[in-house]
Enzyme design. Structure first.
Site, PDB file in Angstrom:
ATOM      1  N   ARG A  23       0.859  -1.334   0.037  1.00 18.55           N
ATOM      2  CA  ARG A  23       0.064  -0.221  -0.024  1.00 18.55           C
ATOM      3  C   ARG A  23       0.905   1.247   0.052  1.00 18.55           C
ATOM      4  NH1 ARG A  23      -3.348  -1.346   4.526  1.00 18.55           N
ATOM      5  NH2 ARG A  23      -4.673  -2.167   3.384  1.00 18.55           N
ATOM      6  N   ASN A  87      -0.170  -0.779  13.255  1.00 13.12           N
ATOM      7  CA  ASN A  87       0.297  -2.005  12.455  1.00 13.12           C
ATOM      8  C   ASN A  87       1.605  -2.517  13.075  1.00 13.12           C
ATOM      9  OD1 ASN A  87      -1.151  -1.400   9.830  1.00 13.12           O
ATOM     10  ND2 ASN A  87      -0.197   0.530   9.909  1.00 13.12           N
ATOM     11  N   ASP A 103       5.318  -4.429   6.333  1.00 10.22           N
ATOM     12  CA  ASP A 103       3.649  -4.776   7.199  1.00 10.22           C
ATOM     13  C   ASP A 103       3.651  -6.116   7.383  1.00 10.22           C
ATOM     14  OD1 ASP A 103       1.021  -5.381   7.580  1.00 10.22           O
ATOM     15  OD2 ASP A 103       0.652  -3.450   7.496  1.00 10.22           O
ATOM     16  N   ASP A 107      -2.456  -6.240  13.524  1.00  5.49           N
ATOM     17  CA  ASP A 107      -2.853  -4.899  13.793  1.00  5.49           C
ATOM     18  C   ASP A 107      -3.621  -4.846  15.029  1.00  5.49           C
ATOM     19  OD1 ASP A 107      -2.083  -3.955  10.955  1.00  5.49           O
ATOM     20  OD2 ASP A 107      -4.007  -5.118  10.391  1.00  5.49           O
ATOM     21  N   ASP A 120      -6.470  -9.643  12.502  1.00  5.13           N
ATOM     22  CA  ASP A 120      -5.559 -10.154  11.385  1.00  5.13           C
ATOM     23  C   ASP A 120      -4.827 -11.410  12.052  1.00  5.13           C
ATOM     24  OD1 ASP A 120      -7.250  -8.591   9.668  1.00  5.13           O
ATOM     25  OD2 ASP A 120      -5.531  -6.904   9.574  1.00  5.13           O
ATOM     26  N   GLU A 123      -4.493 -13.925   9.011  1.00  2.00           N
ATOM     27  CA  GLU A 123      -3.759 -13.502   8.130  1.00  2.00           C
ATOM     28  C   GLU A 123      -2.233 -13.588   8.381  1.00  2.00           C
ATOM     29  OE1 GLU A 123      -3.431  -9.734   5.089  1.00  2.00           O
ATOM     30  OE2 GLU A 123      -4.612  -9.437   6.796  1.00  2.00           O
TER      31      GLU A 123
END
Length: 178
Positions: A23, A87, A103, A107, A120, A123
């Site tokens: 991002r 983050n 990253d 989070d 997350d 993830e």
């Protein structure tokens, strides 16, 4: 490392562990730099996702990056109070192109009413296995979650309302809005 001056604008680039761009944020204003930290503000900033999708941030946000902590903090200034998005990520680096970090998916969200959520985790675990994060990286990240929660619980640094107010006022001065 390039150190921008107060009032300068810079881009932020977030990467994933495999080196892929995750991002980007355009036009964040520098409020303060030191040997170890950078404080900035963005307000209705263009964000571009890795898939090319683009959007604007909805409110002003004070951002905090440090060269020794594996997290960065975004204090979003909203009508209902300050919310935080944190983050878990490598300490930042900076070059001519942008402020950069990796990253690591985990989070911590802090709502204006003080509620905290770790986000997350699934993830993170999937990427940890897929990209084979080193055990040291995993330990560092988990230790930094504890540091981050301690900062939140004790109102340290960016988690102090006076800190957010101070830096938001400075942003308004530099942007000639007050």
């Amino acid at each position: 490392m390039l150190i921008p001056k107060e009032g300068d604008s810079f881009a932020i680039q977030s990467y994933k562990h495999d080196g892929s761009l995750h991002r980007t944020w355009r036009d964040t204003m520098v409020l303060k730099t030191s040997e170890d930290a950078l404080i900035g503000c963005n307000d209705h900033t263009l964000v571009t996702e890795s898939d090319g999708r683009r959007w604007l941030t909805r409110e002003p946000a004070i951002i905090f990056f440090h060269k020794h902590y594996w997290f960065n903090v975004i204090a979003m200034i909203r009508e209902g109070g300050v919310s935080y998005y944190c983050n878990l990520a490598t300490p930042f680096t900076m070059d001519q192109e942008a402020l950069k970090y990796i990253d690591y998916d985990l989070d911590v969200k802090v709502f204006a009413d003080g509620e905290k959520r770790l986000l997350d985790v699934d993830e993170y675990e999937a990427h940890r296995k897929m990209w084979q994060y080193p055990a040291t990286t995993d330990r560092i990240l988990k230790a930094n979650v504890k540091v981050l929660v301690d900062w939140i619980n004790h109102g340290k640094g960016p988690f102090c309302q006076a800190y957010v107010d101070l830096w938001y006022r400075r942003y308004l001065q530099l942007a000639h809005r007050i």
